[in-house]
Design a protein around this motif. Structure first.
Motif: not given
Lengths: 113, 112
Positions: A15-23, A30-33, A61-71, A73-77
């Motif tokens: 608890e209290g740690q951020n974690v990133t999930l890979s996709c 084009d689209a990712m979810y 979305a609250e408590g989550y963040s994402v990035s889409r730097e490459k087509k 890959s769409f990691p979720l933190t």
């Protein structure tokens, strides 16, 4: 083989740690979810991205963040601000956002201890 | 946004039986998708429907796009044990930028 990969399959965090999930996808979609699924429940949309460098909040979305730097890959933190992060997380992709069929990865089960 | 209601919520099957489930909405849909999820796995797309009245088969599975565009049906003929899982309907929500909305699922279990 074309498809969507998620890693790891199982993830444990304190608890209290951020974690990133890979996709990652090699379908040239084009689209990712990102969806969250709780036991016995349907799928709830966390974030989605219809194009590189752009993403929108879904229903929870609250408590989550994402990035889409490459087509591909769409990691979720999952941040420490997410009050109840233990769940099954599913990534999906589609040719374009909205009307196209979405194809899902195998999922990551996150357990926060 | 639109909501999709699936029924039944769960059902027991006996090998060889035909089973059916449905999905309804208060608003019209232009596309219906049916997915199956095995335990601990991601959903797999079974059938996609694009036209009102359309009837499409995939092996022992048959799905129909309701003529009113507010419902869809999935039938499984001659069920086998590997049909166990959760079946979800889904469709693009026109009131929410065509984001895919999912029903709550029908859980198919084997009769003991």
């Amino acid at each position: 083989d074309g498809g969507i990969t998620q890693s790891p399959k199982y993830l444990f965090r304190k608890e209290g740690q951020n974690v990133t999930l890979s996709c990652e996808q090699n379908l040239n979609h084009d689209a990712m979810y990102w969806y969250r699924q709780d036991p016995g429940q349907g799928l709830r949309l966390i974030y989605y991205s219809q194009i590189v460098n752009d993403f929108q909040k879904g229903d929870i979305a609250e408590g989550y963040s994402v990035s889409r730097e490459k087509k591909e890959s769409f990691p979720l933190t999952v941040t420490s601000a997410q009050k109840n992060p233990t769940a099954f997380y599913l990534c999906a992709s589609s040719m374009a956002g909205g009307l196209d069929e979405q194809f899902f990865g195998p999922g990551t089960r996150l357990t926060v201890l | 946004g639109q909501q999709l209601n699936q029924s039944p919520q769960s059902m027991f099957i006996q090998e060889g039986e035909d089973v059916s489930m449905n999905c309804t909405s208060s608003s019209i849909f232009n596309t219906w998708l049916w997915y199956k999820q095995d335990p601990g796995e991601g959903p797999v797309l079974l059938i996609a429907l694009y036209k009102a009245g359309e009837l499409t088969s995939n092996g022992r599975l048959t799905a129909q796009f309701g003529i009113t565009r507010k419902d869809s049906f999935l039938n499984i003929s001659a069920s086998i044990p590997s049909d166990v899982g959760i079946y979800f309907c889904a469709g693009p929500d026109m009131s929410a930028g065509n984001k895919l909305t999912f029903g709550g699922g029908t859980r198919v279990l084997v009769k003991p």
